[in-house]
Design an enzyme around this catalytic site. Sequence first.
Site, PDB file in Angstrom:
ATOM      1  N   ARG A  10       0.838  -1.182   0.000  1.00  0.00           N
ATOM      2  CA  ARG A  10       0.000   0.000   0.000  1.00  0.00           C
ATOM      3  C   ARG A  10       0.880   1.242   0.000  1.00  0.00           C
ATOM      4  O   ARG A  10       1.887   1.293   0.698  1.00  0.00           O
ATOM      5  CB  ARG A  10      -0.883   0.031   1.247  1.00  0.00           C
ATOM      6  CG  ARG A  10      -1.771   1.270   1.268  1.00  0.00           C
ATOM      7  CD  ARG A  10      -1.957   1.874   2.639  1.00  0.00           C
ATOM      8  NE  ARG A  10      -0.737   2.457   3.183  1.00  0.00           N
ATOM      9  CZ  ARG A  10      -0.677   3.117   4.347  1.00  0.00           C
ATOM     10  NH1 ARG A  10      -1.752   3.238   5.087  1.00  0.00           N
ATOM     11  NH2 ARG A  10       0.458   3.625   4.783  1.00  0.00           N
TER      12      ARG A  10
ATOM     13  N   THR B 227      -3.781  13.132   8.887  1.00  0.00           N
ATOM     14  CA  THR B 227      -2.759  13.058   9.919  1.00  0.00           C
ATOM     15  C   THR B 227      -2.995  14.024  11.072  1.00  0.00           C
ATOM     16  O   THR B 227      -2.674  13.746  12.223  1.00  0.00           O
ATOM     17  CB  THR B 227      -1.387  13.365   9.277  1.00  0.00           C
ATOM     18  OG1 THR B 227      -1.252  12.494   8.156  1.00  0.00           O
ATOM     19  CG2 THR B 227      -0.239  13.182  10.232  1.00  0.00           C
TER      20      THR B 227
ATOM     21  N   HIS C  78      -7.392   6.730   6.823  1.00  0.00           N
ATOM     22  CA  HIS C  78      -6.829   6.824   8.174  1.00  0.00           C
ATOM     23  C   HIS C  78      -7.191   8.194   8.735  1.00  0.00           C
ATOM     24  O   HIS C  78      -6.791   9.217   8.199  1.00  0.00           O
ATOM     25  CB  HIS C  78      -5.303   6.659   8.046  1.00  0.00           C
ATOM     26  CG  HIS C  78      -4.542   6.766   9.321  1.00  0.00           C
ATOM     27  ND1 HIS C  78      -4.134   5.654  10.031  1.00  0.00           N
ATOM     28  CD2 HIS C  78      -4.069   7.837  10.004  1.00  0.00           C
ATOM     29  CE1 HIS C  78      -3.458   6.041  11.099  1.00  0.00           C
ATOM     30  NE2 HIS C  78      -3.396   7.364  11.104  1.00  0.00           N
TER      31      HIS C  78
ATOM     32  N   HIS D 143     -38.526   6.619  29.004  1.00  0.00           N
ATOM     33  CA  HIS D 143     -37.604   5.729  28.290  1.00  0.00           C
ATOM     34  C   HIS D 143     -37.610   4.343  28.924  1.00  0.00           C
ATOM     35  O   HIS D 143     -37.692   3.324  28.241  1.00  0.00           O
ATOM     36  CB  HIS D 143     -36.184   6.285  28.337  1.00  0.00           C
ATOM     37  CG  HIS D 143     -35.975   7.471  27.456  1.00  0.00           C
ATOM     38  ND1 HIS D 143     -34.929   7.562  26.579  1.00  0.00           N
ATOM     39  CD2 HIS D 143     -36.685   8.617  27.315  1.00  0.00           C
ATOM     40  CE1 HIS D 143     -34.994   8.711  25.932  1.00  0.00           C
ATOM     41  NE2 HIS D 143     -36.052   9.376  26.373  1.00  0.00           N
TER      42      HIS D 143
HETATM   43  C1  HCA Z   1       1.917   9.481  11.467  1.00  0.00           C
HETATM   44  C2  HCA Z   1       1.671   8.597  10.280  1.00  0.00           C
HETATM   45  C3  HCA Z   1       0.251   8.236  10.054  1.00  0.00           C
HETATM   46  C4  HCA Z   1       0.256   7.348   8.827  1.00  0.00           C
HETATM   47  C5  HCA Z   1      -1.058   6.994   8.272  1.00  0.00           C
HETATM   48  C6  HCA Z   1      -1.003   6.072   7.103  1.00  0.00           C
HETATM   49  C7  HCA Z   1      -0.622   9.486   9.816  1.00  0.00           C
HETATM   50  O1  HCA Z   1       2.126   8.939  12.554  1.00  0.00           O
HETATM   51  O2  HCA Z   1       1.949  10.670  11.303  1.00  0.00           O
HETATM   52  O3  HCA Z   1      -0.017   5.365   6.904  1.00  0.00           O
HETATM   53  O4  HCA Z   1      -1.984   6.007   6.361  1.00  0.00           O
HETATM   54  O5  HCA Z   1      -1.513   9.744  10.589  1.00  0.00           O
HETATM   55  O6  HCA Z   1      -0.351  10.157   8.824  1.00  0.00           O
HETATM   56  O7  HCA Z   1      -0.274   7.561  11.168  1.00  0.00           O
HETATM   57 CU    CU Z   2      -1.914   8.366  12.152  1.00  0.00          CU
END
Ligand code: HCA
Ligand code: CU
Length: 397
Positions: free
Chosen positions: A158, A192, A219, A316
């Site tokens: 990835r 991030t 993420h 409730h």
């Molecule tokens: C960080 C890295 C990460 C990476 C997320 C990912 C973030 O610690 O800064 O690999 O998709 O939040 O960008 O956790």
């Molecule tokens: Cu992260």
Amino acid sequence: VSNFKIIESTLREGEQFANAFFDTETKVKIAKALDAFGVEYIELTSPASSEQSRKDCEIICNLGLKASRYIAFYWLCALKKQTFVLTWASEQAKILTHVRCHMDDARIAVETGVDGLDIVIGTSPQLMQHSHGKSMDYIRDTAIEVIQYVKSKGLECRFSSEDSFRSDLVDLLNIYSIVSKVGVDRVGIADTVGCASPRQVYDLVRTLRGVVHCDIETHFHNDTGCAIANAYCALEAGATHVDTSVLGIGERNGITPLGGFVARMLVADRDYVKSKYDLTKLKSIEDLVAGAVEINVPFNNYITGFCAFTHKAGIHAKAILANPTTYEIINPADFGMTRYVHFASRLTGWNAIKSRVNQLGLEMTDSQIKSCTRHLTIEDTDTIINAFYENLYADHG
Ligand code: HCA
Ligand code: CU
């Protein structure tokens, strides 16, 4: 949204939580618990970050969780010539490790026995200037080299940009389009700094969906409380993978929590979520992780917080006792939890006491319960119920 995979990052993002210092034994316990819960992937800290991380990564890859099942799979296939076992075998968590987009790190990682590498590099002006200091051309060339190397080793790969939501959109789409052409399995976007709103997430993932054909991982940090909503919107827009951690632990105030995310998805498609995950294991995993990092599970936590299934207002409470769906969108039994009807309110009446008597596993007739109810005050009702029950025995004994 009914087709997604969880990349569980308690042993990577979670290790970046202020209070997390996992020893090998704890990491193994957490990995086994997550595998038993049924997450599709477990992400581990980069083996390039320390000798201990490298060893722990190897140990978790060698746990035999998957290996023993693959042996069983081959054996059963040979014996019965059945293919259904394939599904069963593929259900085990794959192990990933998370590394910088750099050949040195990739070389170390591929030797650990992992199933795949999540490679990452910052693409926002902030990170390009003040963190790694590399240009877009450098990022492109290194990404291609690392991806081709990882794929040549037969591993999943990835590529993710860090700080995607503050990156230049043209740069971002350009690099994703390039890496998807060199055979990356997944691209990732990462909030991030936790700045993204659900609508921004939807738009970015939607746009990206039109540019790449591979899977899309997401993420989300939770600085403004949007991590679960953002994950959900990402799936609506065509993302395929969501990063989580147990109780959301991670850098700063963390990321999308496993429990809250699963709650969100359960409401969207209960059968699908229940078929994938053993939800009754959620509480024990959270307790395990909370203990390991020495925190309490928050009182208002999704599903497992102490008041998550407590009903208090008289109206409730009464309705819940008649039919739980009146005020519950999630059935606590799906998670092996029980609801609690707050009976200290006079409006609730003896039916609530009856429900609590049953919860406590005591056998009392309706008239005994009614009589017991008259003795109740708001203080320490459980003690009163128990004392009353013991008295019944004494009277008849
Ligand atoms: C960080 C890295 C990460 C990476 C997320 C990912 C973030 O610690 O800064 O690999 O998709 O939040 O960008 O956790
Ligand atoms: Cu992260």
